[in-house]
Design an enzyme around this catalytic site. Structure first.
Site, PDB file in Angstrom:
ATOM      1  CG  ASP A 161      35.412 -33.254  18.856  1.00 10.41           C
ATOM      2  OD1 ASP A 161      34.380 -34.313  19.714  1.00 10.41           O
ATOM      3  OD2 ASP A 161      35.459 -34.115  17.886  1.00 10.41           O
ATOM      4  CG  HIS A 207      34.536 -36.731  21.387  1.00 11.09           C
ATOM      5  ND1 HIS A 207      35.570 -35.756  20.295  1.00 11.09           N
ATOM      6  CD2 HIS A 207      35.291 -37.831  20.899  1.00 11.09           C
ATOM      7  CE1 HIS A 207      36.204 -37.081  19.285  1.00 11.09           C
ATOM      8  NE2 HIS A 207      35.480 -38.461  19.868  1.00 11.09           N
ATOM      9  CG  ASN A 221      37.074 -45.465  15.330  1.00  8.85           C
ATOM     10  OD1 ASN A 221      38.066 -45.106  15.505  1.00  8.85           O
ATOM     11  ND2 ASN A 221      36.472 -44.478  16.082  1.00  8.85           N
ATOM     12  CB  ALA A 248      37.239 -39.393   6.406  1.00  9.81           C
ATOM     13  CB  SER A 282      38.383 -39.468  17.957  1.00 13.83           C
ATOM     14  OG  SER A 282      37.123 -39.215  17.950  1.00 13.83           O
TER      15      SER A 282
END
Length: 416
Positions: free
Chosen positions: A85, A117, A213, A226, A280
């Site tokens: 990240d 984040h 998203n 993913a 996230s």
């Protein structure tokens, strides 16, 4: 040199937008954080060194931690989760002693986070429980965090930094990798990413990744890593308070499960907390539960952890769908059910379980409807009351003024 297609981006902090624009021209596509537009529910903006948010977040209210953690015996001890990240700020008091040195692939320091984040992601996994003034804590508060920084406020991430970070996690022999980032580039253009994930699979490392998203339109979209087909990749979508797909969460056939991703409280750099939302923050919720499972069942493979989370998820229908996969993660059931998973969940299994009359753990579990209101909803309600009350008051004042005027006119006519 042929450039690769750009990555479809979701919201990033303002400081990163310039770096993102510059990265569009690079030969490796930028890999951006999977957070949705933030929703601050506290009384101030999401600031570093901000306030401590009181109360217990809704995503933790449904978990009886004393039972989940088996007293104090099962809190993620001995588990290391790599967080790929923006870095993790180790100075936040709720992360004290949990953040390892890590490594930066973005010309900075892995234990610093100018974006915030990565610090939020880490907090959802491992923030200290029982911290004064708040009911927020991580799902596995005794787990360690290995920060692998792939982007900063000045330098956006890209495919190369993500691949390097995955390799570093494999070298460090972590048990779990959390990736709350992704690229929507075509899979055929991601051979280096595929190779890195394959390497993690051979090392028996679980990768928990955000599904993305881009779900506002409801159109299926693949976000990588993913959406990779590897047996060690858990794709996590975002669910809301009603255990339904959050409006922003990207639907696709690769979604394995969903986890809370709306109005998520977590740690920010320096100190304090704030509220944000996105897949996230669904991924680390699942990664924290996975850390508990890995502590309790150290011999389970990544595939077995995934199968178990899928089997024990809460769902309202006996089949997989593109919105929440096999259901919404149920931490309590996942930890308490010690049945060793032997294979992936199938629609046939769920249909059979749905018609069975015995075996509570085999029945379809209805999603729980949360009737409580959010702070934002409460503020809106108070605002409505204020407007209505003000309107009624003005009406009373106006009516009184008109009555007085009529009385004065009548009295004046009588005198004359």
């Amino acid at each position: 040199m042929t450039s690769r297609p750009p990555v479809a981006a979701v919201r990033r902090p303002a400081a990163v937008l310039a770096a993102t624009a510059a990265l569009a021209a690079l030969t490796t596509p930028p890999v951006l954080a999977d957070d949705a537009p933030g929703t601050q529910l506290a009384s101030t903006d999401c600031q570093f060194g901000g306030q401590v948010i009181e109360g217990t977040p809704w995503s933790l209210q449904r978990v009886i931690t004393k039972q989940l953690w088996e007293g104090k015996a099962l809190k993620g001890a001995g588990q290391t989760v790599a967080v790929i990240d923006t870095g993790v700020d180790k100075s936040n008091p709720q992360l004290a002693g949990k953040v390892l040195d890590g490594k930066s692939f973005a010309k900075s320091k892995a234990t610093a986070d100018g974006v915030g984040h990565g610090t939020k992601v880490a907090g959802i996994i491992a923030a200290t429980d029982g911290f004064p003034g708040t009911g927020f804590h991580g799902m596995a508060p005794e787990a360690k965090i290995l920060p692998l920084q792939t982007s900063t406020a000045e330098e956006g991430g890209n495919l190369e930094t993500m691949v390097d970070a995955i390799k570093a996690a494999v070298k460090a022999k972590v048990g779990i990798i959390n990736i709350s980032q992704g690229t929507t580039a075509d899979k055929s253009q991601l051979p280096t990413l595929q190779a890195a994930v394959d390497e993690a699979e051979r090392a028996k490392i679980l990768i928990v990744a955000s599904a993305g998203n881009n779900g506002a339109s409801g159109k299926p979209t693949n976000t990588y890593p993913a959406a990779l087909d590897n047996s060690n990749v858990l794709s996590v979508g975002a669910s809301d308070r009603n255990n339904e797909r959050a409006a922003f969460s990207t639907p696709n056939e690769h979604v394995d499960i969903a986890a809370p991703g709306v109005d998520m409280v977590s740690t920010v750099p320096v100190s304090g907390q704030c509220v944000d939302q996105g897949t996230s923050f669904s991924a680390p919720y699942a990664a924290g539960v996975a850390a508990l499972l890995k502590q309790k069942h150290p011999d389970w493979t990544p595939a077995q952890v995934i199968w178990h989370l899928e089997k024990t998820a809460a769902r309202t229908h006996p089949f997989h769908d593109n919105n929440i996969g096999w259901g919404v993660i149920d931490p309590m059931t996942a930890v308490k059910d010690d049945t060793t998973p032997t294979g992936p969940v199938t629609d046939a299994d769920l249909k059979s379980a749905a018609t069975a009359n015995n075996g509570d753990t085999e029945k379809i579990i209805a999603a729980k409807l949360t009737l409580g209101e959010t702070p934002a909803e409460r503020n809106a309600r108070y605002g409505t009351y204020l407007v209505i009350g003000g309107g009624l008051l003005l009406g009373v004042i106006s009516a009184g003024a008109m009555a007085r005027r009529d009385w004065l006119r009548k009295r004046g006519a009588d005198v004359l």
